[in-house]
Design an enzyme around this catalytic site. Structure first.
Site: not given
Ligand SMILES: *[C@@H]1O[C@H](CO)[C@@H](O)[C@H](O)[C@H]1NC(C)=O
Ligand SMILES: *[C@@H]1O[C@H](CO)[C@@H](O)[C@H](O)[C@H]1NC(C)=O
Ligand SMILES: *[C@@H]1O[C@H](CO)[C@@H](O)[C@H](O)[C@H]1NC(C)=O
Ligand SMILES: *[C@@H]1O[C@H](CO)[C@@H](O)[C@H](O)[C@H]1NC(C)=O
Ligand SMILES: *[C@@H]1O[C@H](CO)[C@@H](O)[C@H](O)[C@H]1NC(C)=O
Ligand SMILES: *[C@@H]1O[C@H](CO)[C@@H](O)[C@H](O)[C@H]1NC(C)=O
Ligand SMILES: *[C@@H]1O[C@H](CO)[C@@H](O)[C@H](O)[C@H]1NC(C)=O
Ligand SMILES: *[C@@H]1O[C@H](CO)[C@@H](O)[C@H](O)[C@H]1NC(C)=O
Length: 869
Positions: A59, A483
Site C-alpha cells: 500500500d 510500526d
C-alpha cells in the site's frame, strides 16, 4: 527499469524537457535487510498460465515479483521519485493469463489532498521491468480503507486486450479494449458502491467503490471476449452484479443474501462453475467483526452460506479466499481480523460443506483428558491445538521474544491476500499486516493436519524509516522505523533478530548519539502507556526507560548532549522539553514547538533549534534558547545536522536551501551551488582524511529534486539517486551516513524500507567540464561556502518548486497512515461493555471499551486490549 511516460506525454514532446543539467555519480544501491516485509501486503496474484509467476502489491511501497526458485521477491517500482512517489500506493494488480509478460498496476496513494495527482494505470510488457503509464481522470487510493479488497483490476482471460478497472469514490466501472492504453467509463454499470468507512475520517470519508471484477472464463474460448463477468461492489445492500453480454448490460445477481456485509473477494472455481465470495461488515483492513463466506453456484443460480463460523457466534468477517485449481472443491478462507487469540484460516476439501481451522481452542474437556494437572484453573489463556509449525528464520523479529503476549498471534491479521499456487497444491502464500506467510507443504493439512507457516517475504522491504544513525565506533546502523519499532543492525545484509525492546515502541520516532560518548544513544517512540524516551550506554544493545518522561508525554524528535547528561525532546503534544540527569522534563518556552533540533557533538551545553525559517541556539544545556538569525528568506527549517568532531559547526536545510555556520549558529552563510531547497541530510566520511565530511541529502539543485552528494562543503553537487532508484517523496525521506566508511550513505524511505549505497562510478569532474551547476560554482568556489548573493544567479534553469505544504506535513501524514498497522492511532469507541476476556480496545477497534464489574481492561498489544481479572 525505466518508467516510460504515457504515450500522450511522449508525443507531446514533454519528455525531452526533463533532461537534467545536474552532474551525477553512479552509486550501487541495496536494501538494508530487515526482512519479512514489515508492512501490510494487501494483494498477491498468481499468473494462472506460468508456473511460479506471482506478484505482490503493497500500500505504500510498490509492487514485487516472486522468484519462485528461492521464494524471494524483486521490487518493480523503485524508480518512483519525488514526481512519482504516489506510484508506490498500489490499489490493484493484474497479470495477463494469455500474454503472460503483461502486467498492470492501478496506482495512486490518496483521494484527498495529501496526494495531488490523478491515479494511473501502469502497463508493462516485460513482467514489470519497464512501464508505460496512462493517467486516469480520477484519483486512486492505494493506502486508503478497503485496499485489501479486490482485485478491482482484471484482464479478460479469453481476450486480453480487454481490461476492467473498478474505481473508488463514485467513479464507477471503467473498461479498456486496447491493453489498458485508453479507458472509458462503463455507463451501463450503475452501482459505484456507496459504503463509506467513516465520514469523519480524512481518508475514510470516501466511498471505497468497486470491490472486484471476476470473469467467468468458462463462458468463451480464447480469442473471444468473455460474456459473463461478475462485479462486486463495496455496498452494504445489493453488492454482486453480473453481465452475460461482455459488459453491455448488467444486473444484480438475484438471491444474494443482503445481511449488510461487504463482498471482499469473488474467486471463481472454473471446474465447479462456482464463485466463492467472502463478506465482512467493514471494508478493512483493520476492522470486521461479522461476516459470511458464501458460494454462488453459477449453473444453478443457488447461493449457499458456507461460513465456517456461524453468524451468531462470529467475531470476525472474512477476507482472503483461495481455490486450488488443481483440486476443485479445495478452498480456503481467512478471517480478515481475528485479533484474539490470533488470526484464523480455514480449509475445506468439499466445496465449503465442512471446514478445518488452522488452530482450535483446547476445550476444558480435552484439557482434563490430556493433562494430569487439569486442576490448574482455566484462566482465559488461550490453550489451543495449533495445526501448524512456525518458521520465521527469514525475519526472526516478527515475534517479540521478550513478550509472551505477542507470540500469541503468529498466524497474523489483516489477511486479505490468500492464494494457492495454480500449479502446486502444496505452495500457498498469504499477506498479513506485517509480512507474507505461506509454505510448501499445504497438502499436509489434509493428511496429518499440520503445515509449516513460513515468513516468505524476503526481498520485500516496505517499512517507513523515520531516522537513521551510524554512531561512531558502533554498529553500522541503528534505525527508527514506523510500526515495527526499529533495529540495531549488526549487518546490513542480514535480517536483525529482534526490534529494539524494553522498552518496545510500535513506532520509533528518532535516535541520537552523544558526540563525546557515542556509545550513549537516546531513542524516542510511541506505544500505549509507555515512557516515550529510552537511553542506552552500549550503542543500542540494551536500553532503559528514561524516567525524566512520564507515560502521558508523547514522543517526537530527540537530541542528547555531547556528554550524554541532557536530553532535548520535541514532543508532538507537549512541545519543547529538556531534562538533565533524569530530572523531570521541563518546558522550554524560548524554543517554538515543532522546531527542528540537534545537539552539538562536542560542546555539552549547546543545543540547536530551527523553526519558522529562524535559527535558535542554547548555550546553557537547553534551558533557554536565543533566536540568532533568520536563514535567508526561509519559512521552514527542515533539518539540522552537526559536524561530528568540530564544535559549533552546524548545517540546516530549509525551504530555500542549505545554510552553514561555523560559530555555533550565530551567523550563517547560504550555500550557493544552485541549492534552493533541502530536506533530510547527513554528514559522512570524507574521501580524504584531511577533507571536510561529505554531505548527502535530498535537495533541489538547479531545479532538480533528488538525492545529492557534495564533497566540498556544498560547492559542487552530484546527483546520486538515479533512474532506477528514485526513493519516492524527497521530503518524506531520512538520510544517514557513516563517518567511518567513505561513500556509505543510507536512505530511509516512506514505504520502501532502508537503502544503503556506495559509489560505483567516478565523481564528476568539478569546476571545469561539468554542467551549469558546477560551472556556476567555479566563480564562487572558495574554501568556505559563499553567501546568499550568488544563489539567484545559479537557480536559473527551473524555478525551485517551493512546496505549498511544509515538508514535514508530508512525512507525518503519510507515515501515520503507513502500511503495517495503525499502531499510532487509537480507535474510536462505540461505548458499551465487553465480556470477560473480551476485547476492550486496540488499534482500529471500535467495539465496547469498558469491562464487566470486577474485570479490568488491560493492554496486551497495540491491537488488543482485553478484559482480565
Ligand atoms: C523522476 O522520475 C521521472 C519519471 O517518472 C523522470 O522523468 C525524472 O527524470 C526523474 N527525476 C529525477 C530527478 O531523477
Ligand atoms: C515533490 O512532490 C510533491 C508531491 O507530488 C510536490 O508537491 C512537490 O512540489 C515536489 N517537490 C519538488 C521540489 O519537486
Ligand atoms: C452446483 O449445483 C450442482 C447441481 O445441484 C451440483 O451438482 C454441484 O455440486 C454444485 N456445485 C458446488 C460447487 O456446490
Ligand atoms: C452478525 O450479523 C447478523 C446479521 O445481521 C446478525 O444476525 C448476527 O447477530 C451478527 N452476529 C454478531 C456476532 O454480531
Ligand atoms: C503441528 O506441528 C508443530 C510443529 O511440529 C507442533 O508444534 C504442533 O504441536 C503440531 N500440532 C499438533 C496439533 O499436533
Ligand atoms: C479432506 O479434509 C479432511 C479434514 O481435513 C480430511 O480428514 C480428509 O482426509 C481430506 N480428504 C482428502 C481427500 O484430502
Ligand atoms: C505532557 O502533557 C501531558 C498531558 O497534558 C501531561 O500529562 C504530561 O505530564 C506532560 N509531560 C511533560 C513532560 O510535561
Ligand atoms: C561551549 O559553548 C559555549 C557557548 O557558545 C561557550 O561559551 C563555551 O566556551 C563552549 N565550551 C567549550 C569547551 O568550547
Amino acid at each position: 527499469m525505466v518508467l516510460l511516460n504515457s504515450i500522450a506525454l511522449a508525443t507531446a514532446g514533454l519528455l525531452a524537457g526533463s533532461v537534467n543539467a545536474v552532474a551525477s555519480q553512479s552509486f550501487t544501491w541495496k536494501n538494508v535487510r530487515i526482512g519479512g516485509g514489515g508492512g501490510f501486503v494487501p494483494g498477491i496474484v498468481f499468473n494462472p498460465s506460468v508456473k511460479g509467476l506471482a506478484y505482490a502489491r503493497t500500500d505504500i511501497g510498490g509492487a514485487y515479483r516472486l522468484n519462485s526458485a528461492d521464494d524471494s521477491w524483486t521490487p518493480l517500482t523503485d524508480w518512483a521519485n519525488n514526481t512519482s512517489w504516489h506510484d508506490w500506493g498500489i490499489d490493484a494488480l493484474a497479470t495477463d493469463p494469455i500474454d503472460t509478460n503483461r502486467l498492470y498496476l492501478a496506482v495512486g496513494m490518496y483521494i484527498n489532498d495529501w496526494d495531488p495527482n490523478m491515479g494511473s494505470i501502469l502497463r508493462s510488457t516485460d513482467q514489470g521491468a519497464t512501464w508505460a503509464e496512462t493517467v486516469l481522470p480520477f484519483k486512486i487510493g492505494g493506502n486508503m480503507p478497503g485496499r485489501g479488497i479486490g482485485e478491482r483490476l482484471a484482464i479478460d482471460p479469453n481476450k486480453n486486450s480487454i481490461l476492467y478497472f473498478g474505481a473508488r469514490n463514485g467513479e464507477g466501472l471503467w473498461k479498456s479494449t486496447d491493453y489498458g492504453v485508453t479507458w472509458a467509463n462503463v455507463a451501463s454499470f450503475k452501482w459505484p458502491g456507496t459504503y463509506v468507512q467513516n465520514a469523519a475520517d480524512p481518508l475514510g470519508q470516501y466511498p471505497v467503490g468497486i470491490a472486484w471484477i471476476t470473469f467467468d472464463s468458462t463462458t468463451a474460448s480464447k480469442g473471444t471476449a468473455t460474456p459473463r463477468i461478475f462485479v462486486g461492489v463495496v455496498d452494504a445492500g445489493q453488492s454482486v452484479f453480473k453481465s452475460e453480454d461482455g459488459g453491455a448490460t448488467w444486473a444484480w445477481v438475484s438471491g444474494e443474501p443482503q445481511l449488510g456485509f461487504l463482498p471482499h473477494k469473488g474467486v471463481l472455481s472454473p471446474a465447479e462453475k462456482t464463485l466463492y465470495i467472502s463478506y465482512s461488515n467493514g471494508a478493512g483492513p483493520y476492522d470486521g467483526t461479522n461476516g459470511t463466506m458464501h458460494k454462488y453456484n453459477i449453473s444453478t443460480g443457488v447461493w449457499t452460506d458456507i461460513s465456517p463460523t456461524s453468524l451468531a457466534s462470529t467475531s470476525y468477517g472474512y477476507g482472503g479466499v483461495a481455490v486450488d485449481l488443481q483440486k476443485p472443491g479445495t478452498i480456503m478462507v481467512a478471517a480478515l481480523n481475528s485479533w484474539w487469540p490470533e488470526g484464523q484460516i480455514f480449509r475445506s476439501n468439499d466445496s465449503g460443506a465442512t471446514w478445518s481451522p488452522i488452530w482450535y481452542f483446547l476445550s476444558l474437556v480435552w484439557w482434563m483428558i490430556l493433562f494430569a494437572d487439569y486442576l490448574r484453573a482455566w484462566n482465559g489463556y488461550p490453550d489451543r491445538f495449533l495445526y501448524y509449525g512456525y518458521d520465521i528464520s527469514a525475519a526472526p523479529w516478527l515475534q517479540d521474544d521478550t513478550s509472551t503476549v505477542d507470540f500469541l498471534n503468529k498466524v497474523g491479521w489483516m489477511m486479505e491476500a490468500l492464494v494457492i499456487d495454480p500449479f502446486d497444491s502444496n505452495h500457498w502464500l498469504y499477506g498479513t499486516g506485517a509480512t507474507i506467510y505461506g509454505g510448501h507443504d499445504l497438502l499436509n493439512w489434509d493428511t496429518v493436519h499440520n503445515v509449516t507457516l513460513k515468513s516468505l517475504a524476503t526481498g520485500i522491504e516496505e517499512t517507513a524509516a523515520l531516522a537513521l544513525l551510524s554512531p561512531p565506533g558502533g554498529p553500522p546502523l541503528l534505525s527508527a522505523v514506523g510500526d515495527i519499532g526499529g533495529f540495531y543492525h549488526t549487518s546490513l545484509d542480514v535480517a536483525p533478530s529482534q526490534a529494539f525492546h524494553t522498552p518496545t515502541y510500535g513506532t520509533t520516532r528518532d535516535l541520537d548519539y552523544a558526540g563525546n560518548k557515542p556509545a550513549n544513544i537516546v531513542r524516542s517512540g510511541d506505544d500505549t502507556g509507555i515512557i516515550p524516551v529510552a537511553v542506552s550506554s552500549n550503542f543500542g544493545v540494551a536500553w532503559n526507560d528514561y524516567y525524566g518522561a512520564d507515560t502521558y508525554t508523547v514522543s517526537g524528535k530527540v537530541a542528547i548532549s555531547a556528554d550524554a547528561d541532557t536530553i532535548l525532546l520535541m514532543s508532538s503534544t507537549n512541545g519543547s522539553l529538556i531534562s538533565k540527569n533524569v530530572a523531570t522534563f521541563s518546558q522550554i518556552p524560548s524554543l517554538p514547538s515543532g522546531a527542528a533540533i540537534a545537539s552539538d557533538k562536542r560542546n555539552n551545553t549547546v543545543f540547536y533549534g530551527g523553526s519558522g525559517g529562524s535559527f535558535y541556539v542554547s548555550s546553557n544545556g537547553g534551558v533557554a534558547f536565543t533566536k540568532t538569525q533568520a536563514l535567508g528568506s526561509s519559512t521552514v527549517v527542515n533539518q539540522i545536522r552537526v559536524h561530528p568532531t568540530v564544535a559549533g559547526d552546524v548545517w540546516a536545510t530549509t525551504d530555500t536551501g542549505l545554510f552553514h555556520s561555523l560559530d555555533y549558529g550565530k551567523t550563517f552563510t547560504q550555500i550557493s551551488g544552485g541549492v534552493t531547497s533541502g530536506w533530510g541530510f547527513a554528514l559522512g566520511a570524507a574521501s580524504k582524511i584531511t577533507a571536510y565530511p561529505a554531505i548527502y541529502g535530498f535537495f533541489t539543485v538547479s531545479g532538480t529534486t533528488a538525492l545529492f552528494k557534495s564533497e566540498d562543503e556544498g560547492v559542487n553537487w552530484a546527483m546520486i539517486s538515479d533512474a532506477s532508484h528514485g526513493f519516492g517523496s524527497a521530503s518524506a525521506n531520512c538520510v544517514g551516513a557513516d563517518m567511518a566508511t567513505y561513500g556509505r550513505v543510507f536512505v530511509g524511505t516512506n514505504g520502501r524500507g532502508i537503502f544503503y549505497g556506495s559509489p560505483s562510478g567516478a565523481l564528476p569532474p568539478s569546476t571545469a567540464t561539468a554542467s551549469s551547476v558546477s560551472s556556476t560554482k567555479a566563480a564562487t568556489s572558495t574554501s568556505r561556502p559563499v553567501t546568499t548573493s550568488s544563489v539567484s544567479s545559479t537557480a536559473t534553469s527551473k524555478p525551485a518548486t517551493t512546496t505549498s505544504k511544509p515538508a514535514t506535513t508530508t512525512l507525518s501524514t503519510s507515515t501515520l497512515h503507513s502500511s503495517t498497522s495503525s499502531r499510532t492511532s487509537s480507535s474510536a469507541s462505540a461505548g458499551g461493555t465487553s465480556t470477560p476476556y473480551g476485547q476492550c480496545g486496540g488499534s482500529g477497534y471500535t467495539g465496547p471499551t469498558s469491562c464487566p464489574t470486577g474485570w479490568t481492561c488491560t493492554v496486551s498489544s497495540t491491537f488488543y486490549s482485553q478484559c482480565v481479572q
